[in-house]
Every structure is written in structure tokens, then in C-alpha cells.
Design an enzyme around this catalytic site. Structure first.
Site, short mmCIF file in Angstrom:
data_model
loop_
_atom_site.label_atom_id
_atom_site.label_comp_id
_atom_site.label_asym_id
_atom_site.label_seq_id
_atom_site.Cartn_x
_atom_site.Cartn_y
_atom_site.Cartn_z
N GLU A 28 93.69 31.84 -8.43
CA GLU A 28 93.46 32.51 -9.71
C GLU A 28 92.25 33.43 -9.61
O GLU A 28 92.26 34.55 -10.08
CB GLU A 28 93.24 31.44 -10.79
CG GLU A 28 93.99 31.73 -12.05
CD GLU A 28 93.91 30.57 -13.03
OE1 GLU A 28 93.74 29.41 -12.60
OE2 GLU A 28 93.99 30.85 -14.23
N ARG A 41 96.64 16.28 -2.91
CA ARG A 41 97.55 15.40 -3.63
C ARG A 41 98.98 15.51 -3.10
O ARG A 41 99.78 14.57 -3.23
CB ARG A 41 97.46 15.65 -5.14
CG ARG A 41 96.14 15.13 -5.73
CD ARG A 41 95.99 15.45 -7.20
NE ARG A 41 95.78 16.86 -7.45
CZ ARG A 41 94.59 17.48 -7.39
NH1 ARG A 41 93.51 16.78 -7.12
NH2 ARG A 41 94.49 18.76 -7.61
O1 LIG Z 1 99.63 27.07 -8.10
P1 LIG Z 1 98.17 27.24 -7.78
O2 LIG Z 1 97.48 28.15 -8.76
O3 LIG Z 1 97.94 27.66 -6.37
O4 LIG Z 1 97.48 25.82 -8.00
C1 LIG Z 1 98.05 24.62 -7.59
C2 LIG Z 1 97.18 23.90 -6.60
O5 LIG Z 1 95.95 23.52 -7.25
C3 LIG Z 1 95.72 22.13 -7.03
O6 LIG Z 1 95.05 21.90 -5.84
P2 LIG Z 1 93.51 22.19 -5.68
O7 LIG Z 1 93.30 23.64 -5.35
O8 LIG Z 1 92.81 21.64 -6.90
O9 LIG Z 1 93.12 21.38 -4.35
P3 LIG Z 1 92.99 19.79 -4.07
O10 LIG Z 1 94.40 19.22 -4.14
O11 LIG Z 1 92.46 19.73 -2.67
O12 LIG Z 1 92.07 19.20 -5.12
C4 LIG Z 1 97.13 21.56 -6.92
O13 LIG Z 1 97.12 20.30 -6.27
C5 LIG Z 1 97.85 22.62 -6.14
O14 LIG Z 1 97.70 22.45 -4.73
N1 LIG Z 2 95.32 22.43 -14.92
C1 LIG Z 2 95.33 21.91 -13.70
N2 LIG Z 2 95.33 20.58 -13.54
C2 LIG Z 2 95.35 20.05 -12.29
N3 LIG Z 2 95.35 20.77 -11.16
C3 LIG Z 2 95.36 22.09 -11.28
N4 LIG Z 2 95.41 23.08 -10.34
C4 LIG Z 2 95.40 24.26 -10.98
N5 LIG Z 2 95.37 24.09 -12.33
C5 LIG Z 2 95.35 22.74 -12.53
#
Ligand SMILES: O=P(O)(O)OC[C@H]1O[C@H](OP(=O)(O)OP(=O)(O)O)[C@H](O)[C@@H]1O
Ligand SMILES: Nc1ncnc2[nH]cnc12
Length: 178
Positions: free
Chosen positions: A98, A61
């Protein structure tokens, strides 16, 4: 458009992708022309007058937002990708999630020594992903001038973590109790 209106345009999906997670879905904000425009304008606002050479957006994203932010600032864009997605030589950084670890990469020639980089993603949770991206930019010789996100989940401590790393952090809205 006020920040509360931006927040209201973000959809919450309970129990996605697993039970107990309240997923904050920014695609509903992006689908709203005024919402998307306002979010980008507000993300770049603190960096008026700051020298930024490139925006680094985090997969997936962060690509959408980072591309729009880079266009707004008239600077280049660097994709920070999950492992194995980039076709040329890469620099990698392992980071804490996490639960468990992951790896992100950039091309070795994406950032030049001394360049000022703004990191962009949709959401800040534990800060593990953003901290990994910061380390990657620093390994490449860049200076991180700030990190910006639409959503902050303050209970997960990401903003505090990035502040401890000496970083300036911009977020547009918070969801508590996650
Ligand atoms: O602060 P954090 O605990 O590291 O989490 C935040 C990350 O989690 C989500 O991505 P996700 O891992 O869902 O990947 P994606 O965008 O490819 O779906 C979000 O877009 C951040 O990149
Ligand atoms: N609650 C949440 N919603 C969307 N993206 C996430 N990435 C980690 N936690 C999330």
C-alpha cells in the site's frame, strides 16, 4: 460450521499496527478447533479433483494455513519468505505494498518446471503480496492453479487485481469498510 461463524471467530483490533487500520486477527479462529478445521476444509474444497503438486504459503500467517492445506491435500509445502530468511540460493520478486515496496523469495529448487501450485495466505488486501508470490512461482516455472485466503478486504481491490491476472481466487469471508 457456517461461513458466518468462521467470520465471527476473527477478532478485529482497531488502530493496529497504526491509527486507522482495522486489523483482522485470524489467530482467534485458529485457536478454535472446529473453526480451524472448517476453515481448512473449506479452503481446499474447490480444488477437489484439481492436480496440485505443491502449496506455497506466504510468511508468516500463510505458513500456518499453507502447512495445514498441504497436509490435507497430501502435497509438499514451499515457504514464500520475506527477504533474507532462506538459507540456500533464491529467486526474488519485488512487489508493491500500500505504501512502498518489499521483496519475497523462494529457494531456486523449491518448484520444478510445470508444477501446479496453490498459493495460500491468511488475508487478501491490496493483493500486492499475493501478486508478488504469483510472479515468483511463474518465474520458477510453476503454474498457479489458484490463490486462497480466509479473509478478503474487498475495498482494497486485491481480488479484482488477481482476477485481472487470470487467477482463480477463493476467500471465506469479507470485511468491508477497511
Ligand atoms: O494484499 P496485501 O495488501 O499485500 O496485504 C496482505 C498481506 O498483509 C499481511 O501480511 P503482513 O505484511 O502483515 O506480514 P506478516 O504476515 O509477516 O505479519 C497478510 O498476512 C498478507 O500477507
Ligand atoms: N486489515 C488488515 N488486517 C490484517 N492484516 C492485514 N494486512 C493488510 N491489511 C490487514
Amino acid at each position: 460450521m457456517a461461513l458466518d461463524d468462521i467470520r465471527d471467530l476473527i477478532r478485529t483490533i482497531p488502530d493496529y499496527p497504526k491509527p486507522g487500520i482495522m486489523f483482522r486477527d485470524v489467530t482467534t479462529l485458529w485457536a478454535n478447533a472446529r473453526g480451524f478445521r472448517t476453515a481448512i476444509d473449506r479452503l481446499v474444497q474447490p480444488y477437489a479433483g484439481v492436480r496440485i503438486d505443491k502449496v506455497a504459503g506466504i510468511e508468516a500467517r500463510g505458513f500456518v494455513l499453507g502447512g495445514a492445506v498441504a497436509h490435507q491435500l497430501s502435497v509438499g509445502f514451499v515457504p514464500v519468505c520475506k527477504k533474507g530468511k532462506l538459507p540456500w540460493d533464491t529467486i526474488a520478486e519485488h512487489y508493491e505494498l500500500e505504501y512502498g515496496t518489499d521483496t519475497i523469495e523462494i529457494h531456486t529448487d523449491a518448484i520444478r518446471e510445470g508444477e501446479n501450485i496453490l498459493i495460500v495466505d491468511d488475508l487478501l488486501a491490496t493483493g500486492g503480496t499475493a501478486a508478488g508470490a504469483v510472479n515468483l512461482v511463474r518465474k520458477a516455472g510453476g503454474t498457479v492453479v489458484g490463490c486462497c485466503f480466509i479473509v478478503d478486504l474487498p475495498d482494497l481491490g486485491g481480488k479484482a487485481k488477481l482476477h485481472e491476472m487470470g487467477l482463480s481466487v477463493m476467500t471465506l469471508c469479507e470485511f468491508e469498510g477497511d
